[in-house]
Design an enzyme around this catalytic site. Structure first.
Site, PDB file in Angstrom:
ATOM      1  N   TYR A   1      36.229  52.806  17.563  1.00 13.66           N
ATOM      2  CA  TYR A   1      36.852  53.803  18.440  1.00 13.66           C
ATOM      3  C   TYR A   1      38.199  53.289  18.900  1.00 13.66           C
ATOM      4  CZ  TYR A   1      34.299  58.020  19.445  1.00 13.66           C
ATOM      5  OH  TYR A   1      33.784  59.272  19.353  1.00 13.66           O
TER       6      TYR A   1
ATOM      7  N   GLU B   1      40.715  55.475  20.848  1.00 17.20           N
ATOM      8  CA  GLU B   1      41.464  56.529  21.555  1.00 17.20           C
ATOM      9  C   GLU B   1      42.719  55.955  22.191  1.00 17.20           C
ATOM     10  OE1 GLU B   1      38.348  58.108  23.984  1.00 17.20           O
ATOM     11  OE2 GLU B   1      38.032  59.794  22.640  1.00 17.20           O
TER      12      GLU B   1
ATOM     13  N   ASP C   1      56.537  72.436   7.193  1.00 17.15           N
ATOM     14  CA  ASP C   1      55.200  71.982   6.783  1.00 17.15           C
ATOM     15  C   ASP C   1      55.311  71.691   5.285  1.00 17.15           C
ATOM     16  OD1 ASP C   1      52.639  71.695   5.876  1.00 17.15           O
ATOM     17  OD2 ASP C   1      51.833  73.462   6.891  1.00 17.15           O
TER      18      ASP C   1
ATOM     19  N   THR D   1      50.200  67.175   5.111  1.00 21.59           N
ATOM     20  CA  THR D   1      48.931  66.544   4.782  1.00 21.59           C
ATOM     21  C   THR D   1      49.249  65.394   3.831  1.00 21.59           C
ATOM     22  OG1 THR D   1      48.645  68.196   3.040  1.00 21.59           O
ATOM     23  CG2 THR D   1      47.408  68.544   5.077  1.00 21.59           C
TER      24      THR D   1
ATOM     25  N   LYS E   1      47.561  66.016  -0.903  1.00 20.91           N
ATOM     26  CA  LYS E   1      47.927  66.919  -2.009  1.00 20.91           C
ATOM     27  C   LYS E   1      48.784  66.126  -3.013  1.00 20.91           C
ATOM     28  CE  LYS E   1      47.270  71.073   0.757  1.00 20.91           C
ATOM     29  NZ  LYS E   1      47.214  70.710   2.179  1.00 20.91           N
TER      30      LYS E   1
ATOM     31  N   ARG F   1      42.301  62.693   2.813  1.00 17.71           N
ATOM     32  CA  ARG F   1      42.449  63.896   3.645  1.00 17.71           C
ATOM     33  C   ARG F   1      42.894  63.438   5.026  1.00 17.71           C
ATOM     34  NH1 ARG F   1      40.168  67.210   0.139  1.00 17.71           N
ATOM     35  NH2 ARG F   1      40.949  69.000   1.264  1.00 17.71           N
TER      36      ARG F   1
END
Ligand code: DSN
Length: 398
Positions: free
Chosen positions: A47, A49, A197, A223, A226, A232
């Site tokens: 974790y 954060e 984008d 992203t 691609k 991902r």
């Protein structure tokens, strides 16, 4: 512990499927073993954060180094000075990345100008079924009816009339080169923020096969999975010297919107895999890859055209093309189902000004990023074009 053979076998089955088909899905690719190793590493246990140096959990010394490395590589890959650009590498994927930018920069209800989904935009560019279209007001734009390409003079007219707060440039099914400078001009006519984008073409930009949006954009989302051939995941770049009307830095607003605004703990394994993919994209071989992707798409479009298929806008400048199969009486679903039976995986896709429904539109979208990763060149693509043509012809003859 007992081994989960049921799931293991399913993964093996999918691996076999992926290896046995010709994958022409324009948004997919095959990552390296190194990327998969990072994804499957112990980093998934952690974790983290917060951001490097400002975490809410202990034990993040190494994680800080990993996130900083991913950020450094992201800036380096796209030739950005850390004095001018900042990058957030925590978005889980493209949709939350776009949502975070809206949350950060546009007040709820504000106007965002984005390409219509049925003309090649994305759900998160303000479509009404997406939260981006419910919380903000989309000012839609499309392509010219005749050329099926962007008409920048028309965009300028819309921007002047509608005065959007933000303009989104970037598409999921637009086969042509994007004129970033013209988009900058459009944004400046109404004082809008220009968000690019570049998810689909990020790998082409990185490899020099498409012009870079960075000299013109205020914010760039992408992203990683691609054409960039990573896991991902997504990234948000923002200009450091740009101040929001509120007086805050874009970077601060975006970081807050990603965490704690929208997300909880970042997926550290994913960030490490992003860093790996960025390293791979910096290698000279990636430049060759990007240029081959475009060559392959061009050959696929030309070959299909020669065989009598109508290619939307007449061709392609990037990694994808849209085939108007309905022009020869073949609906998009029939085309994609038939091709799948022949071992060729594509997606049905709306074409501009489509008269058919989204679930069974008039065309198919083909892309060459995945097959180029497998080493396919022009001669192989010609054979694929033959196979596509023969399969689709059979439907016409029925
Ligand atoms: N679903 C992606 C595509 O196929 O283009 C966009 O997010």
């Amino acid at each position: 512990m007992k081994k989960d053979t049921q799931l293991f076998n399913l993964i093996k089955k999918e691996e076999k499927r992926q290896k046995s088909v010709i994958n022409l899905i324009a948004s997919e690719n095959y990552v390296s073993d190194a990327v998969r190793e990072a994804l499957g590493s112990v980093l998934t246990n952690k974790y983290a954060e917060g951001y490097p140096g400002k975490r809410y959990y202990g034990g993040n010394v190494v994680v800080d180094e990993i996130e900083n490395l991913a950020r450094e590589r992201a800036l380096k890959l796209f030739k950005l000075s850390p004095k001018k650009w900042s990058v957030n590498v925590q978005p889980y994927s493209g949709s939350p990345a776009n949502m975070a930018v809206y949350l950060a920069l546009v007040p709820p209800g504000g106007k965002v100008m984005g390409m219509r989904l049925d003309m090649g935009g994305h759900l998160t560019h303000g479509h009404k079924v997406s939260a981006t279209g419910k919380l903000w007001q989309q000012v839609p734009y499309g392509v010219d009816a005749k050329t099926e390409m962007l008409d920048y003079a028309e965009l300028e007219k819309i921007a002047r009339r509608e005065q959007p707060k933000m303009i989104i440039a970037g598409f999921t099914a637009y086969p042509r080169r994007i004129d970033w400078k013209a988009f900058r001009r459009v944004a400046d006519t109404c004082g809008a923020i220009l968000m690019v984008d570049m998810s689909h073409i990020a790998g082409l930009v990185a490899g020099g096969a498409h012009t870079s949006p960075f000299p013109y954009a205020d914010v760039v989302t992408t992203t990683v999975h691609k054409t960039l051939r990573g896991p991902r995941a997504a990234m948000i770049f923002s200009r450091i010297d740009k101040l929001h009307v509120s007086g805050s830095k874009f970077q601060d607003l975006i970081d807050k919107a990603v965490f704690p605004g929208l997300q909880g703990g970042p997926h550290v394994n994913q960030i490490a895999a992003v860093a790996t993919a960025l390293f791979e994209a910096m290698q000279p071989s990636f430049k060759m890859y990007a240029s081959q992707v475009v060559k392959n798409a061009r050959v696929l479009a030309e070959e299909l055209k020669k065989k009598g298929w109508r290619i939307v806008s007449g061709g392609t400048d990037n990694h994808l093309l849209l085939v108007d199969t309905w022009a020869r009486g073949v609906a998009g679903t029939a085309a994609s189902d038939t091709l799948e039976k022949e071992g060729i995986i594509v997606n049905k896709n709306a074409i501009p000004f489509d008269t058919r429904k989204p679930m069974d539109p008039s065309g198919i979208r083909l892309g060459t990023a995945a097959v180029t990763t497998q080493g396919l060149k022009e001669k192989d693509i010609r054979k694929i074009a033959d196979r596509i043509h023969n399969a689709l012809e059979k439907i016409i003859q029925k």
